[in-house]
Structure formats: C-alpha cells, structure tokens
Design a protein around this motif. Sequence first.
Motif, mmCIF file in Angstrom:
data_model
loop_
_atom_site.group_PDB
_atom_site.id
_atom_site.type_symbol
_atom_site.label_atom_id
_atom_site.label_comp_id
_atom_site.label_asym_id
_atom_site.label_seq_id
_atom_site.Cartn_x
_atom_site.Cartn_y
_atom_site.Cartn_z
ATOM 1 N N SER A 41 -19.792 -10.367 50.713
ATOM 2 C CA SER A 41 -18.911 -10.973 51.706
ATOM 3 C C SER A 41 -19.116 -12.487 51.690
ATOM 4 O O SER A 41 -20.031 -12.996 51.052
ATOM 5 C CB SER A 41 -19.198 -10.415 53.094
ATOM 6 O OG SER A 41 -20.487 -10.797 53.529
ATOM 7 N N PHE A 68 -15.925 -7.191 49.467
ATOM 8 C CA PHE A 68 -15.414 -7.502 48.129
ATOM 9 C C PHE A 68 -15.874 -6.459 47.137
ATOM 10 O O PHE A 68 -16.944 -5.872 47.275
ATOM 11 C CB PHE A 68 -15.909 -8.884 47.669
ATOM 12 C CG PHE A 68 -15.203 -10.023 48.323
ATOM 13 C CD1 PHE A 68 -13.893 -10.338 47.992
ATOM 14 C CD2 PHE A 68 -15.830 -10.786 49.288
ATOM 15 C CE1 PHE A 68 -13.233 -11.382 48.592
ATOM 16 C CE2 PHE A 68 -15.180 -11.841 49.899
ATOM 17 C CZ PHE A 68 -13.883 -12.139 49.553
ATOM 18 N N ARG A 117 -15.828 -12.162 45.139
ATOM 19 C CA ARG A 117 -16.239 -12.990 46.279
ATOM 20 C C ARG A 117 -16.211 -14.471 45.912
ATOM 21 O O ARG A 117 -15.663 -15.287 46.645
ATOM 22 C CB ARG A 117 -17.637 -12.592 46.753
ATOM 23 C CG ARG A 117 -18.114 -13.458 47.935
ATOM 24 C CD ARG A 117 -19.609 -13.499 48.087
ATOM 25 N NE ARG A 117 -20.248 -13.945 46.859
ATOM 26 C CZ ARG A 117 -21.451 -13.544 46.468
ATOM 27 N NH1 ARG A 117 -22.155 -12.693 47.176
ATOM 28 N NH2 ARG A 117 -21.968 -14.010 45.341
#
Length: 153
Positions: free
Chosen positions: A15, A128, A134
């Motif tokens: 993330s 992700f 990401r």
Amino acid sequence: MANAAAAERPAERPSLTLTRRLRAPPEKVYAAWTQGPQLAQWFGPPNMKPATLQAELDVRVGGRYRISFIRDDGEYFEAGGLYREVVPNELLVFTWAWHSTPERESLVTISLKPDGAGTLMVFHHAQFFDETARDNHRRGWSSFLDKLDAFVA
C-alpha cells in the motif's frame, strides 16, 4: 498450530499513503474529486493528450465511476470502480482497477480535514497486486496530487 494459522492468513499486500496540505478548504477539494468537469481539469499524467480525459462519476455509496484518457503516444487508459463510503467534504472510499487488469482491484481512501485556511488530505491506496504496481501508482498519484494542489489553490 500457530504456524498453520499463519500459513492460512493472506499475505499483506503493498500500500501507499500520501499526505498533502492543500491551499483550499475541504469543500473545494471534495468538489475537485467528485465533479467530473473539475476532475477533468487536474486528473491525469503529464504525458496525457489535452482534452482526452473523460470522467463519469456517480458519487454515492454503491455508485460507480469511470475515468479514461489517452497518452501522447496514443495509448488508451481506463480505470473505474465502486464508491464504498461517501461523507461529503470529509471522506471518499472507492475501489480502483484499470480496465486492462480488472482482477487487480485495489482500494483508495481519501480523508479531508480542515487545516487552517486549507485542507489536510491523506490519500491511502491499499491492496496493490505487487510492489511494482505500488511504485508505479506512487509516481502517478504524486504527479496527479501536485496538479490537484495547483488546481484548487
């Protein structure tokens, strides 16, 4: 037994969190995210063909959105998803997936808080597919948020 339980738990997916102090009140920032004509003025990468961004936004819990644009090299991009939480001028939570990879759905949370005459915006993009996705999104979102700050100022 502890190892078996750990093995059953899904792996944490990458993330990113970006925090910005924007030079506009939350109402103006929220409108920039939720009104298609405004979104079209700031959203998109620097290598986007002018006037190719299309934004269809049904901003309500359960509503859908679709955003598309064409890059200078002619490549077409489209992303869309579903609004999960909507608190006007405070919070937007929506799923995010590129049209080309719908199975890689992720989750975006945007929180807006008054900060003096401006807004503290915390942008969190979670779940992700991998670190590469990401990192690519971090570059893209950072560029978009720079444009958002200039647009609302």
